[in-house]
Design an enzyme around this catalytic site. Structure first.
Site, PDB file in Angstrom:
ATOM      1  N   GLU A   1     -37.379 -27.915  12.570  1.00  0.00           N
ATOM      2  CA  GLU A   1     -36.397 -27.129  13.611  1.00  0.00           C
ATOM      3  C   GLU A   1     -35.361 -26.203  13.089  1.00  0.00           C
ATOM      4  OE1 GLU A   1     -36.162 -29.058  18.058  1.00  0.00           O
ATOM      5  OE2 GLU A   1     -34.217 -28.843  17.093  1.00  0.00           O
TER       6      GLU A   1
ATOM      7  N   LYS B   1     -32.165 -24.854  14.458  1.00  0.00           N
ATOM      8  CA  LYS B   1     -31.150 -24.889  16.009  1.00  0.00           C
ATOM      9  C   LYS B   1     -30.273 -24.400  15.336  1.00  0.00           C
ATOM     10  CE  LYS B   1     -30.922 -29.662  16.793  1.00  0.00           C
ATOM     11  NZ  LYS B   1     -31.820 -31.007  17.904  1.00  0.00           N
TER      12      LYS B   1
ATOM     13  N   LYS C   1     -38.753 -23.571  21.051  1.00  0.00           N
ATOM     14  CA  LYS C   1     -38.198 -24.982  22.012  1.00  0.00           C
ATOM     15  C   LYS C   1     -37.923 -24.245  23.061  1.00  0.00           C
ATOM     16  CE  LYS C   1     -37.796 -29.171  21.189  1.00  0.00           C
ATOM     17  NZ  LYS C   1     -36.730 -29.787  20.895  1.00  0.00           N
TER      18      LYS C   1
ATOM     19  N   GLU D   1     -43.347 -33.369  26.783  1.00  0.00           N
ATOM     20  CA  GLU D   1     -42.439 -33.956  25.916  1.00  0.00           C
ATOM     21  C   GLU D   1     -42.128 -34.990  27.303  1.00  0.00           C
ATOM     22  OE1 GLU D   1     -38.701 -32.313  23.900  1.00  0.00           O
ATOM     23  OE2 GLU D   1     -37.744 -33.406  25.433  1.00  0.00           O
TER      24      GLU D   1
ATOM     25  N   ASN E   1     -39.692 -37.554  23.797  1.00  0.00           N
ATOM     26  CA  ASN E   1     -37.841 -37.990  22.563  1.00  0.00           C
ATOM     27  C   ASN E   1     -37.658 -38.722  22.801  1.00  0.00           C
ATOM     28  OD1 ASN E   1     -35.801 -36.016  22.317  1.00  0.00           O
ATOM     29  ND2 ASN E   1     -35.875 -34.705  23.390  1.00  0.00           N
TER      30      ASN E   1
ATOM     31  N   GLU F   1     -39.659 -37.076  18.377  1.00  0.00           N
ATOM     32  CA  GLU F   1     -38.945 -36.187  18.419  1.00  0.00           C
ATOM     33  C   GLU F   1     -37.620 -36.550  18.431  1.00  0.00           C
ATOM     34  OE1 GLU F   1     -41.453 -33.437  21.610  1.00  0.00           O
ATOM     35  OE2 GLU F   1     -39.291 -33.253  21.920  1.00  0.00           O
ATOM     36  N   SER F   2     -37.091 -35.809  17.761  1.00  0.00           N
ATOM     37  CA  SER F   2     -35.804 -36.259  17.568  1.00  0.00           C
ATOM     38  C   SER F   2     -35.198 -37.288  17.298  1.00  0.00           C
ATOM     39  CB  SER F   2     -35.028 -36.484  19.140  1.00  0.00           C
ATOM     40  OG  SER F   2     -35.419 -35.459  20.139  1.00  0.00           O
TER      41      SER F   2
HETATM   42  O1  LIG Z   1     -30.163 -32.617  21.440  1.00  0.00           O
HETATM   43  C1  LIG Z   1     -29.808 -31.866  22.536  1.00  0.00           C
HETATM   44  O2  LIG Z   1     -28.577 -32.545  22.897  1.00  0.00           O
HETATM   45  C2  LIG Z   1     -30.470 -31.738  23.623  1.00  0.00           C
HETATM   46  C3  LIG Z   1     -29.429 -31.736  24.787  1.00  0.00           C
HETATM   47  C4  LIG Z   1     -30.437 -31.119  25.708  1.00  0.00           C
HETATM   48  C5  LIG Z   1     -32.304 -30.926  26.382  1.00  0.00           C
HETATM   49  C6  LIG Z   1     -32.457 -30.680  24.703  1.00  0.00           C
HETATM   50  C7  LIG Z   1     -31.214 -31.655  23.844  1.00  0.00           C
HETATM   51  N1  LIG Z   1     -32.252 -31.673  22.683  1.00  0.00           N
HETATM   52  C8  LIG Z   1     -33.438 -30.694  22.247  1.00  0.00           C
HETATM   53  C9  LIG Z   1     -34.352 -31.512  20.992  1.00  0.00           C
HETATM   54  O3  LIG Z   1     -34.939 -32.983  21.794  1.00  0.00           O
HETATM   55  C10 LIG Z   1     -33.837 -31.935  19.870  1.00  0.00           C
HETATM   56  O4  LIG Z   1     -33.278 -30.209  19.451  1.00  0.00           O
HETATM   57  C11 LIG Z   1     -35.656 -32.128  18.880  1.00  0.00           C
HETATM   58  O5  LIG Z   1     -35.954 -33.950  19.047  1.00  0.00           O
HETATM   59  C12 LIG Z   1     -35.087 -32.461  17.098  1.00  0.00           C
HETATM   60  O6  LIG Z   1     -33.765 -33.538  17.410  1.00  0.00           O
HETATM   61  P1  LIG Z   1     -32.852 -33.786  15.953  1.00  0.00           P
HETATM   62  O7  LIG Z   1     -33.954 -33.870  14.961  1.00  0.00           O
HETATM   63  O8  LIG Z   1     -32.259 -34.594  17.359  1.00  0.00           O
HETATM   64  O9  LIG Z   1     -32.203 -32.578  16.018  1.00  0.00           O
END
Ligand SMILES: O=C(O)c1ccccc1NCC(=O)[C@H](O)[C@H](O)COP(=O)(O)O
Length: 260
Positions: free
Chosen positions: A54, A56, A116, A165, A186, A216-217
């Site tokens: 990703e 960001k 995204k 998601e 997520n 995810e995340s």
């Molecule tokens: O990450 C946040 O703070 C967030 C807040 C509100 C809505 C979405 C948000 N994030 C988007 C995502 O879920 C992540 O960018 C994506 O899944 C990647 O997660 P990571 O690997 O933990 O950076």
């Protein structure tokens, strides 16, 4: 208001302005609108495990991930690293992204691109196609099932894939439409920002086999991938773990190399 409610309210205002400035008819004239999309689902099935890297710069939970990140440099390096697809944040207000980032990524790589963003209106799906995306994200926590049905049907009509998601069983069971291609669990609760891979593990067996499973995340090491693979996950969306480093492409390359 929780963060998703804030984002949704802002998105609706933003979309109203975009519709005035760039009407749908103008989007439909852009070359990418007529292009055949690449399949993220197929890419994730081809290479195991499939990593979706990703791009960001910041997020509500992490306001300073990589504020000056260069989209061309990083997406090119992600492709060279062996990513199966790339997620590009296009929200400006909360994530510091833009549609220009998506367009530049499209010029740079041949991988499937996920726009995204926070879809609240059909306009954004047409916009995603016109700017070069292959996949859109629909977030069950911020949409009604009728909207997920409507938006995913439009996406399919345009040749886009749909990543739905979810974060809990209710969101999952209410939205199992045949116009959804991939289901992403997520691990981050978007209302509290709590991250726990257990969310993926708990929901895995409830996701019907026809949907490709994405976790995810909060993924920060290859051991987590190995563990999640045991639960049937084939796609892994990773942002901060790479973007927070000095060289996100190099970090992704080392991570993917460790997996093959
Ligand atoms: O990450 C946040 O703070 C967030 C807040 C509100 C809505 C979405 C948000 N994030 C988007 C995502 O879920 C992540 O960018 C994506 O899944 C990647 O997660 P990571 O690997 O933990 O950076």
């Amino acid at each position: 208001m929780n963060i998703l409610e804030k984002i949704a309210a802002h998105k609706k205002q933003e979309v109203a302005i975009s519709k005035e400035e760039v009407p749908v008819e103008s989007l439909e004239l852009l070359p990418h609108y007529h292009r055949k999309c690449l399949s993220l689902r197929e890419n994730l099935q081809k290479v195991q495990p499939g990593i979706i890297t990703e791009f960001k710069r910041r997020s509500p939970s992490h306001p300073e991930i990589n504020l000056t990140a260069d989209v061309e440099k990083i997406t090119a390096a992600y492709e060279a690293a062996g990513a199966s697809g790339i997620s590009v944040l296009t929200d400006e207000e909360f994530f510091g992204g833009s549609l220009d980032d998506l367009a530049l990524a499209r010029e740079t790589v041949k991988l499937p691109l996920l726009r995204k963003d926070f879809v609240v209106d059909e306009y954004q799906i047409i916009e995603a196609k016109a700017m070069g995306a292959d996949v859109i994200l629909l977030i069950a926590a911020m949409l009604k099932p009728s909207e997920i049905r409507q938006f995913s049907a439009l996406a399919k009509k345009l040749g886009l894939e749909v990543l739905l998601e979810v974060h809990n069983e209710e969101e999952l069971k209410n939205n199992l439409f045949d116009t959804v291609d991939l289901i992403g669990v997520n691990n981050r609760n978007l209302k509290t920002f709590e991250v726990d891979l257990q969310f993926s593990k708990d929901l895995a067996e409830k996701i019907p086999g026809e949907y490709l499973k994405v976790s995810e995340s909060g993924i920060s090491d290859t051991a987590a991938i190995r563990e999640l693979q045991k639960y049937g996950f084939q796609g892994f969306l990773i942002g901060g773990n790479f973007m927070k480093t000095e060289d996100p492409g190099k970090s992704a390359a080392e991570f993917i190399k460790e997996l093959i």
